[in-house]
Design a protein around this motif. Structure first.
Motif, PDB file in Angstrom:
ATOM      1  N   SER A  97      -1.684   8.169   7.997  1.00  0.00           N
ATOM      2  CA  SER A  97      -0.087   8.146   7.515  1.00  0.00           C
ATOM      3  C   SER A  97       0.268   9.467   8.220  1.00  0.00           C
ATOM      4  N   PRO A 101       5.236   8.744   3.227  1.00  0.00           N
ATOM      5  CA  PRO A 101       4.886   7.168   3.034  1.00  0.00           C
ATOM      6  C   PRO A 101       5.565   5.757   3.430  1.00  0.00           C
ATOM      7  N   GLU A 104       3.561   4.977   6.390  1.00  0.00           N
ATOM      8  CA  GLU A 104       2.173   4.694   6.078  1.00  0.00           C
ATOM      9  C   GLU A 104       2.661   3.187   6.469  1.00  0.00           C
ATOM     10  N   LEU A 123      -3.022   4.764   0.464  1.00  0.00           N
ATOM     11  CA  LEU A 123      -1.932   5.167  -0.436  1.00  0.00           C
ATOM     12  C   LEU A 123      -1.547   6.916  -0.478  1.00  0.00           C
ATOM     13  N   SER A 129       4.055   2.819  -3.990  1.00  0.00           N
ATOM     14  CA  SER A 129       4.006   2.397  -2.101  1.00  0.00           C
ATOM     15  C   SER A 129       4.882   1.160  -1.660  1.00  0.00           C
TER      16      SER A 129
END
Length: 327
Positions: A97, A101, A104, A123, A129
């Motif tokens: 990622s 964000p 990802e 994450l 997320s």
């Protein structure tokens, strides 16, 4: 040969619900997903996509999302995951990622294109997320605490780790402790460690210094602490991970400052290179390899045996090195 209708009947649900669970094609409750997967396991049901995989001699796979493959922390976890999956006959797909964000989300979409048996995800922040809004196969969070949307997780108590490290520096007499970190929005691990720092300083009546946030992806060898050192005059620096701690030590040396003679420095993770340097880095050692193995076993148990999603927490330890001294 077992049919999907028989699986639905065993699970006590509609054919459409069973199809959504086994095809990862729509939202279902966690309880429903477990019932369907357990029924499929008991009946020996193989979805057509898995049967086709077997016919083509292609191994089933699991998908892994990490922030960065260059960080030794994630490399250690990946190695353990791969070893565990090899024993179960699974291949491993890896995506990064880069602490972003948005990236990802696209990375997980790419993993899902290969119809993985399950996912192991680290994450930026699982609370916000958008990845967890997707129709996912069995999924385990690694390094992230569980959420109502995703209860399966393997973690260490990062907030407690932050408190332990800050408490160690307070015990050494430091009262002006600077926290240097990657962006908190890009890593809930860094944010929780900082919160632990705030917790213990508040309990001991010590005023915290404003944190310094820098990009996770970048050149730590170009880190410049000149302005914040002049403004805040810390006697110790906590970095949110060991790689950043190395960058802090390099920045201090470029300013002609010694560690720990002029400033103490500490980090998190306990990566091997920190113990090979002189003096050895003061750090919180994390069980990265063990966490990867546990996450892999939990995922397989959920995917193959319809085990209940659960949160497993491993312990950390303080490694007092030579980069932090009493004042």
């Amino acid at each position: 040969m077992t049919t999907l209708q028989q699986v639905a009947e065993r699970a006590g649900c509609s054919l459409a619900s069973a199809s959504r669970v086994l095809g990862c094609s729509g939202p279902v409750s966690e309880q429903m997903a477990r019932r369907v997967r357990r029924a499929a396991a008991e009946l020996g049901y193989r979805p057509e996509r898995l049967a086709a995989t077997a016919r083509s001699t292609r191994r089933p796979v699991v998908g892994i999302l990490i922030p960065s493959i260059t960080n030794p922390v994630f490399a250690a976890s990946l190695s353990s995951i791969e070893n565990r999956m090899l024993l179960s006959g699974h291949g491993v797909l890896i995506a990064q990622s880069h602490y972003d964000p948005e990236r990802e989300v696209s990375a997980v979409h790419a993993l899902l294109n290969d119809r993985p048996t399950g996912l192991i995800l680290t994450l930026c922040d699982p609370e916000s997320s958008r990845v967890l809004d997707l129709p996912l196969p069995p999924t385990v969070l690694l390094n992230n605490p569980p959420t109502p949307r995703q209860p399966a997780a393997v973690t260490v108590p990062n907030r407690a780790a932050g408190a332990t490290l800050a408490g160690h520096l307070l015990d050494l007499g430091h009262r002006r402790i600077l926290f240097v970190s990657g962006n908190f929005a890009a890593s809930d691990r860094a944010r929780l460690r900082h919160q632990g720092y705030l917790d213990v300083l508040a309990r001991r009546g010590v005023a915290p210094l404003p944190p310094m946030q820098v990009p996770f992806i970048g050149s730590y060898d170009q880190l410049d602490l000149t302005a914040i050192l002049a403004q805040e005059a810390p006697t110790a620096v906590i970095a949110s991970n060991d790689l950043l701690a190395f960058g802090v030590i390099g920045a201090l040396r470029r300013q002609g400052l010694g560690v720990p003679q002029d400033l103490s420095v500490a980090g998190f993770d306990g990566i091997a290179i920190g113990q090979m340097m002189t003096p050895a880095l003061t750090t919180i050692e994390m069980p990265d390899a063990s966490m990867g193995a546990v996450a892999a076993s939990l995922l397989l148990d959920m995917a193959e045996n319809a085990a209940v999603a659960r949160h497993l927490q491993l312990a950390f330890s303080l490694r007092a090195g030579g980069t932090a001294r009493a004042v």
